[in-house]
Write an enzyme that holds these catalytic residues in place. Sequence first.
Site, mmCIF file in Angstrom:
data_model
loop_
_atom_site.group_PDB
_atom_site.id
_atom_site.type_symbol
_atom_site.label_atom_id
_atom_site.label_comp_id
_atom_site.label_asym_id
_atom_site.label_seq_id
_atom_site.Cartn_x
_atom_site.Cartn_y
_atom_site.Cartn_z
ATOM 1 N N GLU A 98 -1.903 -1.091 -3.854
ATOM 2 C CA GLU A 98 -3.038 -0.426 -3.782
ATOM 3 C C GLU A 98 -2.707 0.539 -4.788
ATOM 4 O O GLU A 98 -2.803 0.522 -6.097
ATOM 5 C CB GLU A 98 -2.870 0.364 -2.214
ATOM 6 C CG GLU A 98 -4.263 1.076 -1.974
ATOM 7 C CD GLU A 98 -4.091 1.972 -0.991
ATOM 8 O OE1 GLU A 98 -5.027 1.959 -0.071
ATOM 9 O OE2 GLU A 98 -2.863 2.384 -0.278
ATOM 10 N N HIS A 135 0.968 -1.189 0.020
ATOM 11 C CA HIS A 135 -0.034 -0.049 0.080
ATOM 12 C C HIS A 135 0.909 1.223 -0.049
ATOM 13 O O HIS A 135 1.999 1.069 0.412
ATOM 14 C CB HIS A 135 -1.010 -0.170 1.193
ATOM 15 C CG HIS A 135 -2.254 -0.917 0.935
ATOM 16 N ND1 HIS A 135 -3.544 -0.427 1.129
ATOM 17 C CD2 HIS A 135 -2.194 -2.188 0.411
ATOM 18 C CE1 HIS A 135 -4.178 -1.547 0.760
ATOM 19 N NE2 HIS A 135 -3.721 -2.435 0.332
ATOM 20 N N GLU A 154 -11.127 2.298 1.603
ATOM 21 C CA GLU A 154 -10.898 2.805 3.044
ATOM 22 C C GLU A 154 -11.484 4.211 2.925
ATOM 23 O O GLU A 154 -12.072 4.637 4.080
ATOM 24 C CB GLU A 154 -9.581 2.751 3.411
ATOM 25 C CG GLU A 154 -8.443 3.681 2.627
ATOM 26 C CD GLU A 154 -6.978 3.103 2.810
ATOM 27 O OE1 GLU A 154 -6.752 2.203 3.354
ATOM 28 O OE2 GLU A 154 -6.216 4.126 2.784
#
Length: 707
Positions: free
Chosen positions: A494, A475, A500
């Site tokens: 990511e 990420h 999120e």
Amino acid sequence: MRQTILLLLLPLLYLSSCQSADEPSNEPLRLSSPDGQAELQFLLTANGSAAYRLIYQDEVLIDTSTLGMDLQDAPKLQQGLEIVSSDERSVSDTWEMPWGEQRSVANNYRELAVALQETPNPKRSFRMVFRLYDDGLGFRYEFPEQEGIAEFVIAEELTQFQLTGDHESWWIPGDWDIYEHLYNETRVSEIDAISKRDHPNLAQTTIPNNAVNTPVTMRTASGLHLSFHEADLTDYAGMTLGVDTSSLLLSSTLVGSDRLGYKVKRMLPFHTPWRTIQFSENAAGLIDSKLIVNLNEPNQLGDLSWFKPTKYVGIWWEMHLGKSSWDMASGKHGATTENAKRYIDFAAANNIGAVLVEGWNTGWEHWIGFEDREGVFDFVTPYEDYDLEEVVRYAKEKGVEIIMHHETSAAPRTYEAQLDTAYRLMDRLGIHAVKTGYVGKIIPAGEYHHGQWMVNHYRKVLEKAAEHQVAVNAHEPIKATGIRRTFPNAVSREGLRGQEFNAWSVEGGNPPSHLPTVAFTRMLAGPIDFTPGIFKIKLQPYKEESQVNTTLAQQLALYVVIYSPVQMAADLIEHYKGQPAFQFIRDVAVDWEQSKVLNGEVGDYVTIARQERGSDNWFLGSITDENPRQLEAALGFLPEGQTYHARIYRDADAAHWDNNPTAITIEDYRVDSGTTLQLKLAAGGGAAVSLMPVEGEAAEKLAPYPN
Ligand code: NOJ
Ligand code: CA
């Protein structure tokens, strides 16, 4: 035909004496794609700059665009060039993905390599290598060893992409630190990255120029689709594309380093990453294209049987909702032994292979908001309420893998110093996957996530992980550029605004058009850890104001549409209780024999069908933006003569991403290769379909699909 063969066999020699530096070169060198639809032209401009053009079906896609390097402490390498020689060759082969959207990949291209040299001193030389595929172009600079030059210190790469129209474009700003921006849809002349600077949701963001990050996708007035990116980003800075909104010129703008004062430093010989331009008559063709992986080197790791594509659940969404937290001091620590076992039990009971546990190691009290994050995490010391050994033992007993979590807090030097220790622990515990994270501004100051120094860090992590048979899901990563072909332990990342944001964005999360745009932009780069599967769309009681801006049916469709070999079922496991729709997540595959993009328009909708690897099962996903629509999906890809059980998870008639997001209808039908499904998608909706072979009585029992 005979001519073509001759061309292939004979390296062509171009005598520089024919040209003077002031005259335009006469005839360009021409290279056509294997199918003859595209042509690359290489030429020298009047002042002896190397330049290229790209033509597709008689439409000039890229007009004369020059190439070069702005070097520090050395003259620009850009003008006064002559062509020394040029070679052409054809390559046609196939290779196998150890895991992927498809098993077998055709790699067919024609290559033109042009050797160039400066006529005046210092007479430096280099090669431009162009590979033209049916679905795109890749080209790179190759700098050979040469006398008197040990290294190049690059102030800027001078690669141009001269657009020929004010195309509709889907872009995010050229941020040196983060790709977690919403896509903008504007004309090229309206691109304004600077206006995206003030971003309330990002722990790090640096947008110095009016530039865009890649992949950036465009549609021409005639309906052709283009996407610009790069392949094999190795020991070099990431490239953003500067945008001149009046001349419609894109120019390479490398990510820099304020600390080092240059953008790239390399010893000779070296080559740059490939600069890539994908082209297609329709949007779907962009997703089908394997240009980016094809332009990478073959698998260097060999056998990868230790990595199994998998679905996973985890101690994750609960922190983003605020139900629990990463740190222990808050008094609501998520990563406890007991909670981990709860997730392991759930995974074992639901055909989910792995469990991610975030917040397991000490240090989170000093995570976000702390300037000096060096040394905060050590990646081996669990919090006292988390018995790592016991969790791993319990998971093994249940046949579930644990996914390790390393949040580096953007302190790569701390992480590098501990890589060996961290991965040795994983080795000992038999853990084969890690999710890494780089939240915050990079320490040391002056470095950016996408600069050469960090590109090398991300690679070092991959290499070290590979030594320990560990797969990496990064990420806040460097963008995907097809490195997964060479290092297939680079399984996912990511590098986009993930799920999120729906939990904590102050701007209302990702709008319904987000993922139908991502499929034609970010996803062209490689697998995405988007973390789909939120069933409780409205996030009360945890987040009173927040919600996921899709229907539940779309959350299912994402398992097929948004490709990754690791797919999270991201919601709190209690939210899956008593949900018949969860059957789709139990069933859906994560590794594919082949993939078919059935329809799509950038930013609007897309439908993809994929065949499970090593099986006759197929899965289909379709998603739309804020507009409801009716889409057709012809099942002609199914083997002829085989009856299938189609289970269709669709938006109920009254479903709507905002007013009624969880209304879902599940229907079972008998279908075959002659069936055409009519998919009715709600606003912000989707459809997910599992297709499994069925015989005899079981087949008879199913209603035929009402064609
Ligand atoms: C940001 C990542 O994208 C997210 O998935 C993770 O939970 C946090 N960082 C903490 O590492
Ligand atoms: Ca993130």
